[in-house]
Design an enzyme around this catalytic site. Structure first.
Site, mmCIF file in Angstrom:
data_model
loop_
_atom_site.group_PDB
_atom_site.id
_atom_site.type_symbol
_atom_site.label_atom_id
_atom_site.label_comp_id
_atom_site.label_asym_id
_atom_site.label_seq_id
_atom_site.Cartn_x
_atom_site.Cartn_y
_atom_site.Cartn_z
ATOM 1 N N ILE A 1 1.044 -1.173 -0.117
ATOM 2 C CA ILE A 1 0.148 -0.074 0.116
ATOM 3 C C ILE A 1 0.968 1.205 0.077
ATOM 4 O O ILE A 1 1.363 1.481 1.050
ATOM 5 C CB ILE A 1 -0.920 0.171 1.067
ATOM 6 C CG1 ILE A 1 -2.063 -1.092 1.248
ATOM 7 C CG2 ILE A 1 -1.694 1.432 1.414
ATOM 8 C CD1 ILE A 1 -2.903 -1.058 2.440
ATOM 9 N N TYR A 2 1.085 1.813 -0.999
ATOM 10 C CA TYR A 2 1.904 3.054 -1.151
ATOM 11 C C TYR A 2 1.166 4.140 -1.676
ATOM 12 O O TYR A 2 0.191 4.248 -2.520
ATOM 13 C CB TYR A 2 2.976 2.810 -2.529
ATOM 14 C CG TYR A 2 4.166 1.905 -2.198
ATOM 15 C CD1 TYR A 2 4.334 1.010 -1.007
ATOM 16 C CD2 TYR A 2 4.898 1.638 -3.319
ATOM 17 C CE1 TYR A 2 5.132 0.133 -0.940
ATOM 18 C CE2 TYR A 2 5.954 0.573 -3.076
ATOM 19 C CZ TYR A 2 5.985 -0.311 -1.877
ATOM 20 O OH TYR A 2 7.015 -0.990 -1.429
ATOM 21 N N GLY B 1 -4.853 5.763 2.315
ATOM 22 C CA GLY B 1 -4.296 4.302 2.538
ATOM 23 C C GLY B 1 -5.507 3.443 3.280
ATOM 24 O O GLY B 1 -5.581 2.332 2.823
ATOM 25 N N ASN C 1 9.107 0.846 10.519
ATOM 26 C CA ASN C 1 8.081 1.567 9.816
ATOM 27 C C ASN C 1 7.073 1.641 11.009
ATOM 28 O O ASN C 1 5.885 1.028 10.761
ATOM 29 C CB ASN C 1 7.569 0.949 8.587
ATOM 30 C CG ASN C 1 6.806 1.963 7.799
ATOM 31 O OD1 ASN C 1 6.192 2.826 8.302
ATOM 32 N ND2 ASN C 1 6.375 1.429 6.586
ATOM 33 N N TYR D 1 -1.887 -0.780 10.501
ATOM 34 C CA TYR D 1 -2.232 -1.962 10.388
ATOM 35 C C TYR D 1 -2.887 -2.559 11.679
ATOM 36 O O TYR D 1 -4.030 -3.068 11.738
ATOM 37 C CB TYR D 1 -1.060 -2.909 9.914
ATOM 38 C CG TYR D 1 -0.710 -2.730 8.418
ATOM 39 C CD1 TYR D 1 -1.658 -2.628 7.383
ATOM 40 C CD2 TYR D 1 0.626 -2.271 8.250
ATOM 41 C CE1 TYR D 1 -1.448 -2.433 6.246
ATOM 42 C CE2 TYR D 1 0.761 -2.011 6.832
ATOM 43 C CZ TYR D 1 0.043 -1.954 5.868
ATOM 44 O OH TYR D 1 0.241 -1.728 4.665
ATOM 45 N N LYS E 1 -4.325 -0.697 13.928
ATOM 46 C CA LYS E 1 -5.361 0.033 14.151
ATOM 47 C C LYS E 1 -6.439 -0.778 13.278
ATOM 48 O O LYS E 1 -7.814 -0.592 13.584
ATOM 49 C CB LYS E 1 -5.250 1.487 13.507
ATOM 50 C CG LYS E 1 -6.523 2.276 13.692
ATOM 51 C CD LYS E 1 -6.375 3.581 13.113
ATOM 52 C CE LYS E 1 -6.576 3.469 11.796
ATOM 53 N NZ LYS E 1 -6.548 4.682 10.870
#
Length: 171
Positions: A95-96, A107, A134, A141, A143
């Protein structure tokens, strides 16, 4: 208004540009220029991106803000998965999103598209790997209901880094 659209093999240059630029934005400060260049040259070459887009077991979605591509999602099933390759799993490989669009729910929209795709494919588990340094992504993630279950080595140029593997049920 932000829209999420499925990508096609014709979107090589868009995927390549977003991939290179967002990867640099996110990781260049914590990696050497040489390792970054090696990784970008390998992972985002014309041939590599074209082959990924052609792979029927990989699914790409591009996020658009009006006419501007601002991010993308790459999902893998079956043998396209980078690890486990279990038929009842789907992997979020990327996911960029451009930093300019952080905080605008891009996102989150891409993640919801991943969940929708997983539900449509009737797979019970969605998983991913995220660099242990990161913190922003790990928080995102967690969350969204992901839990850590393992680790693996991710090679960035000549540097071996640790990715946290996370998964959640598709419900």
């Amino acid at each position: 208004m932000i829209q999420i659209k499925v990508a096609s093999v014709d979107d090589v240059l868009i995927i390549q540009k977003i991939g290179r630029e967002t990867f640099l934005e996110t990781f260049q400060e914590r990696n050497t220029a040489e390792d970054m260049q090696d990784y970008l040259a390998e992972r985002f070459s014309d041939l590599q991106v074209h082959n990924e887009l052609k792979n029927v077991e990989s699914i790409f979605y591009i996020a658009w803000d009006q006419e501007d591509p601002i991010g993308y999602l790459k999902l893998n099933v079956g043998q396209a998965q980078t690890e486990f390759k279990l038929e009842d799993h789907i992997e979020i490989e990327r996911i960029y999103v451009y930093a300019s669009h952080y905080g605008k729910q891009v996102g989150q929209m891409l993640f919801f598209k991943a969940l929708e795709t997983a539900k449509n494919l009737r797979v019970p588990t969605i998983w991913l790997g995220v660099w242990e340094e990161n913190a922003r992504a790990i928080s995102f993630y967690k969350k969204n209901g992901f839990e850590e279950f393992d680790k693996h080595t991710f090679k960035l140029g000549s540097d071996e880094q640790i990715d946290i593997l996370m998964k959640r049920a598709v419900v």
